[in-house]
Design a protein around this motif. Structure first.
Motif, PDB file in Angstrom:
ATOM      1  N   ALA A 193      -1.642  -7.091 -43.212  1.00 52.81           N
ATOM      2  CA  ALA A 193      -0.877  -8.351 -42.947  1.00 52.81           C
ATOM      3  C   ALA A 193       0.339  -8.400 -42.604  1.00 52.81           C
ATOM      4  O   ALA A 193       0.833  -9.094 -41.328  1.00 52.81           O
ATOM      5  CB  ALA A 193      -1.268  -9.447 -44.043  1.00 52.81           C
ATOM      6  N   ALA A 194       1.255  -7.528 -43.065  1.00 48.44           N
ATOM      7  CA  ALA A 194       2.704  -7.699 -42.946  1.00 48.44           C
ATOM      8  C   ALA A 194       2.870  -6.633 -41.437  1.00 48.44           C
ATOM      9  O   ALA A 194       3.795  -7.256 -40.751  1.00 48.44           O
ATOM     10  CB  ALA A 194       3.445  -6.872 -44.026  1.00 48.44           C
ATOM     11  N   VAL A 195       2.240  -5.768 -41.444  1.00 48.45           N
ATOM     12  CA  VAL A 195       2.681  -4.827 -40.400  1.00 48.45           C
ATOM     13  C   VAL A 195       1.683  -5.090 -38.959  1.00 48.45           C
ATOM     14  O   VAL A 195       2.042  -5.512 -37.889  1.00 48.45           O
ATOM     15  CB  VAL A 195       2.349  -3.312 -40.577  1.00 48.45           C
ATOM     16  N   GLY A 196       0.519  -5.338 -39.192  1.00 45.47           N
ATOM     17  CA  GLY A 196      -0.517  -5.598 -38.049  1.00 45.47           C
ATOM     18  C   GLY A 196      -0.344  -6.861 -37.539  1.00 45.47           C
ATOM     19  O   GLY A 196      -0.279  -7.349 -36.245  1.00 45.47           O
ATOM     20  N   ALA A 197      -0.444  -7.697 -38.524  1.00 41.65           N
ATOM     21  CA  ALA A 197      -0.361  -9.311 -38.035  1.00 41.65           C
ATOM     22  C   ALA A 197       0.867  -9.611 -37.556  1.00 41.65           C
ATOM     23  O   ALA A 197       1.291 -10.623 -36.960  1.00 41.65           O
ATOM     24  CB  ALA A 197      -1.026 -10.193 -39.072  1.00 41.65           C
TER      25      ALA A 197
END
Lengths: 161, 231
Positions: B59-63
């Motif tokens: 969630a933090a990196v990909g999105a």
């Protein structure tokens, strides 16, 4: 997007919560999900949101390049320094017991915390650096499907000095 | 049909739809937003699989960050995909073959959540996840294990003598004010930072290297040439 009231207000309201959540993630790294990497990414996202709304130049004003450059190196230094500290005290490299030899069980979480702080500092600094370098030369990233690059305003040197 | 299975099927269907839409859409801004949605759905799926740390990172990196960086890149490069040719059959065949081999490879893997899977039956599983801190006074792992067994035996004896007393108090070292009982509660952090500390250190160094490469490549190339270079 500086003229967009909605974005400005939303960013102003969101950024403190993002920073707070990042700090929570950082501090609770050894207790719950998350850790230095995620915290660094979230705190960088908070700053980048600021940069997107208020302009890249404004972002470089509040987080100068010198700060991110030094912080990126400092994080790795903290991580490796935790290991070297153990080495200098006669333990194996990265043996966190060296931080508190009288209480090894508590030294281990201390070492992890220190290491996580190193990771968080490096990751946040590098992410902000990436954004800074990508948006260099543009006044602000334009998100409306407009690919025209706005040249940076010439800096007035006398004003800075 | 259990609720989890329904959730999995719905999530995987949405992930598949998003992936196809990401490939098919022409506007690159839409593609970036779709890949962000893809990451968010993957994060939901990781949560459903009890991999909360992975979901957090996704969630933090990909999105989050990758979307921002991709948008920043699009600002520099252009936001419309160039017109493509018709379907390239050799490329499609290679992709299908590679995907087929990967799926064939997964057939050898144990079923999800299988308690007889090697990951769950590995003999030193406990050693991975508990920081017994035997290094402080030079004890070997066997010594620590024997010590723990003795302590457990003593605790059992005492529990037999005084049935009202909790045995756990004796089993763990009461001489230390050790809030974590020798290991941190989050096993993922424990493995990443303690068990694989070197690995994580060099990962951090890799991130630093990426930042430095970017500085060397991009800084001062556009806009203000006089401000180039490190620091």
């Amino acid at each position: 997007m500086k003229d967009n009231v909605l974005m400005r207000v939303a960013a102003r309201w969101n950024i403190p919560f993002m920073v707070m959540f990042a700090l929570y993630t950082q501090v609770h790294g050894e207790l719950g999900p998350g850790g230095g990497f995620q915290a660094g990414v979230i705190i960088a996202a908070a700053f980048i949101l600021y940069g997107m709304v208020f302009g890249a130049a404004e972002m470089r004003r509040i987080v100068p390049r010198k700060v991110t450059d030094i912080a990126a190196v400092l994080g790795v230094l903290i991580y490796a320094g935790t290991g070297v500290y153990a080495l200098l005290n006669g333990y194996q490299f990265m043996d966190h017991v060296a931080l508190m030899p009288s209480n090894p069980g508590a030294a281990e979480p201390w070492g992890m915390t220190s290491v996580e702080y190193g990771v968080g500092i490096t990751v946040s600094a590098v992410m902000i650096t990436i954004f800074n370098e990508i948006t260099e030369g543009t006044d602000e990233p334009r998100l409306g499907g407009d690919t025209e690059i706005v040249p940076a305003p010439q800096e007035n040197k006398t004003e800075i000095g | 049909m259990s609720g989890i299975l329904v959730l999995d099927i719905v999530l995987l269907a949405l992930i598949l739809i998003t992936a196809v839409a990401t490939v098919e859409v022409r506007s690159l801004y839409s593609a970036v937003m779709l890949s962000s949605i893809y990451s968010l759905l993957m994060a939901c799926f990781w949560v459903a699989m009890d991999a909360v740390d992975v979901a957090y990172t996704e969630a933090a990196v990909g999105a989050g960050i990758s979307t921002i960086l991709l948008i920043g890149t699009l600002v520099l490069t252009g936001s419309v995909e160039t017109v493509r040719k018709a379907v390239s059959w050799p490329a499609l065949a290679i992709c299908a073959a590679a995907g087929g081999f990967l799926i064939f490879g997964t057939l050898d893997m144990p079923r999800y959540g299988d308690r007889d899977a090697p990951a769950n039956r590995h003999p030193i599983y406990e050693g991975y996840t508990t920081q017994n801190v035997p290094k402080a006074d030079g004890k070997s792992a066997q010594d620590v294990k024997r010590f723990e067994e003795e302590q457990a035996a003593i605790a059992q004896q005492q529990a037999g003598k005084h049935p009202g007393e909790p045995a756990a108090e004796h089993a763990h070292g009461a001489e230390h004010t050790d809030f974590f009982h020798g290991h941190v509660p989050n096993q993922v952090t424990s493995i990443i930072v303690a068990y694989r500390g070197y690995d994580t250190m060099f990962e951090t160094a890799v991130i630093l290297t990426a930042g430095m490469s970017l500085i060397l490549l991009l800084r001062g190339r556009r806009g203000n040439p006089q401000r180039g270079g490190l620091l």
